[in-house]
Write a protein that holds these residues in place. Sequence first.
Motif, mmCIF file in Angstrom:
data_model
loop_
_atom_site.group_PDB
_atom_site.id
_atom_site.type_symbol
_atom_site.label_atom_id
_atom_site.label_comp_id
_atom_site.label_asym_id
_atom_site.label_seq_id
_atom_site.Cartn_x
_atom_site.Cartn_y
_atom_site.Cartn_z
ATOM 1 N N ASP A 98 0.851 -1.177 0.000
ATOM 2 C CA ASP A 98 0.000 0.000 0.000
ATOM 3 C C ASP A 98 0.893 1.234 0.000
ATOM 4 O OD1 ASP A 98 -2.199 1.619 0.043
ATOM 5 O OD2 ASP A 98 -3.082 0.780 1.865
ATOM 6 N N PHE A 99 0.241 2.373 -0.075
ATOM 7 C CA PHE A 99 0.932 3.634 -0.302
ATOM 8 C C PHE A 99 0.263 4.672 0.584
ATOM 9 C CE2 PHE A 99 0.993 7.623 -2.723
ATOM 10 C CZ PHE A 99 2.290 7.699 -3.187
ATOM 11 N N ALA A 100 1.030 5.374 1.396
ATOM 12 C CA ALA A 100 0.426 6.345 2.316
ATOM 13 C C ALA A 100 1.270 7.608 2.364
ATOM 14 C CB ALA A 100 0.299 5.757 3.716
ATOM 15 N N GLY A 101 0.626 8.675 2.804
ATOM 16 C CA GLY A 101 1.325 9.943 2.941
ATOM 17 C C GLY A 101 2.008 10.066 4.285
ATOM 18 N N THR A 102 3.052 10.873 4.320
ATOM 19 C CA THR A 102 3.716 11.232 5.574
ATOM 20 C C THR A 102 3.809 12.752 5.614
ATOM 21 O OG1 THR A 102 5.908 11.098 4.558
ATOM 22 C CG2 THR A 102 5.065 9.104 5.617
ATOM 23 N N LEU A 103 3.080 13.349 6.509
ATOM 24 C CA LEU A 103 3.087 14.796 6.660
ATOM 25 C C LEU A 103 3.503 15.113 8.087
ATOM 26 C CD1 LEU A 103 2.465 17.626 5.563
ATOM 27 C CD2 LEU A 103 0.094 17.289 6.269
ATOM 28 N N THR A 104 4.635 15.772 8.233
ATOM 29 C CA THR A 104 5.193 16.008 9.559
ATOM 30 C C THR A 104 5.615 17.464 9.705
ATOM 31 O OG1 THR A 104 7.401 15.368 8.809
ATOM 32 C CG2 THR A 104 6.034 13.637 9.762
ATOM 33 N N ASN A 105 5.784 17.872 10.963
ATOM 34 C CA ASN A 105 6.372 19.173 11.293
ATOM 35 C C ASN A 105 7.827 18.977 11.679
ATOM 36 O OD1 ASN A 105 3.281 19.869 12.647
ATOM 37 N ND2 ASN A 105 4.210 21.344 11.254
ATOM 38 N N ALA A 106 8.732 19.569 10.898
ATOM 39 C CA ALA A 106 10.117 19.634 11.343
ATOM 40 C C ALA A 106 10.200 20.681 12.447
ATOM 41 C CB ALA A 106 11.038 19.989 10.193
ATOM 42 N N GLY A 107 10.959 20.414 13.484
ATOM 43 C CA GLY A 107 10.969 21.314 14.632
ATOM 44 C C GLY A 107 11.454 22.710 14.322
ATOM 45 N N GLU A 108 12.717 22.835 13.923
ATOM 46 C CA GLU A 108 13.311 24.149 13.700
ATOM 47 C C GLU A 108 14.268 24.092 12.521
ATOM 48 O OE1 GLU A 108 12.697 26.870 15.416
ATOM 49 O OE2 GLU A 108 11.587 26.093 17.141
#
Length: 757
Positions: free
Chosen positions: A580-590
Amino acid sequence: MKPCTARTPLFAAVAFASAMSSPTLVAQTDEPGFALEEVVVTARRRSESLQDVPIAVTAFSARDLAIRGDSDITELAQSVPSVTLEPSRATSSTLTAFIRGVGQQDPLAGYEQGVGLYLDDVYLARPQGNVIDIYDVERIEVLRGPQGTLYGRNTVGGAIKYITRRLGDEFSGRLKATYGEYDQIDLVGTVSVPVSDAFRIGGTVASFQRDGYGENKTTGDEHYNKDVFAYRLSAEWLPTEDLLVRLAYDDTTDKSNPVAGHRVRPGAVSGDPVLRDIYDTTAGAAENISTQGIGGNNEVEAEGWMVSVDWNFGDHYTFRSITAEREDYTESVIDFDSLAVDDFDAPVIYDNEQFTQEFQLLYNGEKMNLVTGLYYIDADASNDFDVVLGQLGRAAYGAELTAYTGGKVTTESWSAFADLTWNFTDKLSVAVGGRYTDDKRTADVLRASYLGAGGSPFFGNDDALFLGASSDYQAEESWTDFSPRVNISYLWTDDITVYGGYSQGFKAGMFDPRGANFLTPAVEEGVDPETLDSYEVGIKASYWDGRAITNVALFYSEYTDMQVPGSVGIDTDGDGINDDFAGTLTNAGEAEISGIEIEGTFLFTENFSMQVAASFLDAEITEWIVNDVDVSDDRSVQNTPEEMAYVAFNYLTGAFGGDLNLNANWSYRGDSTQFEFAAPVFDQEAYDMFNASVVWVSASEAWLLGLYGKNLSDEEIKTAGYCFGNESYCSPLGFEDNTSIFYAAPRTISATVAYRF
């Protein structure tokens, strides 16, 4: 510095046209000597000299672009410091834009861009169709750093303003034809008709056609070709000298063939070899049953209308209203494996709509300049796609395996902004501004797996066998923010301005339209907003009796909660194989991004000039926490080379009863990373590019003949890639070791004939 009146604009006359964005070079005939002409911009919502604007801004006039022969806005990045503009992967017309390390390279629904693109003051919320072909243009301005206290949508990295040509008060027209290598045929026709003293209408029709740089060996189609038809219609009503109503409509259809990446290794199962020509492919998704739901179609349709009203009342006040609506629809064939087999194919549909309303009240006085306004946007963005894993499905289940994803993200936002400049003395000015933003986003995401040839039910396969869902959720979140700005400028001498300032950029939180909430429930919460605090000092100097200009800007930015999207293969059944195929959406800290940017123009003689530009950046992610571990040492700021440089030489001479302009330019870009991590296969090493042009304009300024050479050293330049192969830094998906790379255009030669009447 006095503006020159030696020539009236042709294609706005070649006379010493700048090869880049700096002031036009024109000899002064009404007084002894010669100097650079003043360039007027509207970056601060009022007409003023570029040298008086205390921010980092670059401007290209119509004649600058005519001399260079720029075909679309991505070519501006060769000469603008700290800017990257490229077509997104697997597309010819979706824009990836970065300014000073801030941008967005994933075109999915809900992923708002870090760089704002404006067409006649209308913010374009989605990147599809935004590799805008350059025609019917008056000026393009590139503003670096956070924008938001003066107009439009708040943008973190900067803004690009494409300003079309106003209609004239006399009947006029332009015809332009270009022929080049790969059977390039571009045709543009423009007409402006004054119906009465108060009412004018006009229009432009454009066709951009080109064979491919390569060939699809499976389908026989052209690969990296171009097939675009566009038109713009406009009307202007001036019932009084203080009131202008402008209406405009534009429509663009892009039927270019699907673009597939160049495979770096043979097919692991099929054994298909690596092709010798990086522009060739064996991609067969357009003919496979995997994309039958869209008929193997690859097309982008974009249109929009705009009504603007400018009313000058009193001696100093202007009221402005900008109402606009835009929509675009894309059917796209993505062949991740770039092979004839259906190992990893995807039919994709993007469907976007937006409505915007902006009100501005402007005051321009001797001591004070004020811009204040309200901005509203209501936008719907959706993407639907099947990820068809044909070989994996047949091996495991005896039929094609399809992972369908449908995501819709709605944005409703309003904001109030103001920017006040107070002239304390003839030399000292202080600007203070702020923007209050209220953003609300909703998301509706469904992900499900199916078996059967032809994809999912969404794409017409009603016989598909439902295996199960990996995501099904609706979510809503709101964010508010106040972003300040302060700027101090001082006229050190009549020819030198120094300035310093602070500005903050804000981008609301987002939802991942590919997120799998059953696997990772946190995706329902979305990601946090990102903010950027930017500090800038600069100097703008004119010297050498007005024959030289040098602009220098130094900046330092602190980037917090940077939103970084990605995509990975996932193993849903625990058998060790991604299915399967999924998204990865994250917040880089700084992240910390600093740099110096230099632009200059030098008029050595009445006939010979030079333009230069350069940037030197230090972009570093300083904190990125994953599972309580700081991995920042292994992360990079994407699409941001540490250095760039540009040098152009122009020589003007009389020839054949007209003016002949000879231009040669060199650009350099340092190493850059494609993703947020080092990926040697994809990352672009430093490279040089050489361009040249010869442009002749008749004495009557009715005719223009141009010969243009681009990428004369034929550099192979990576612009994007898919990382689903067996590299240690990739996430494998499919059986064929699916790593592929997309490239910019090779060397091209073209000739242009233009006629104005």
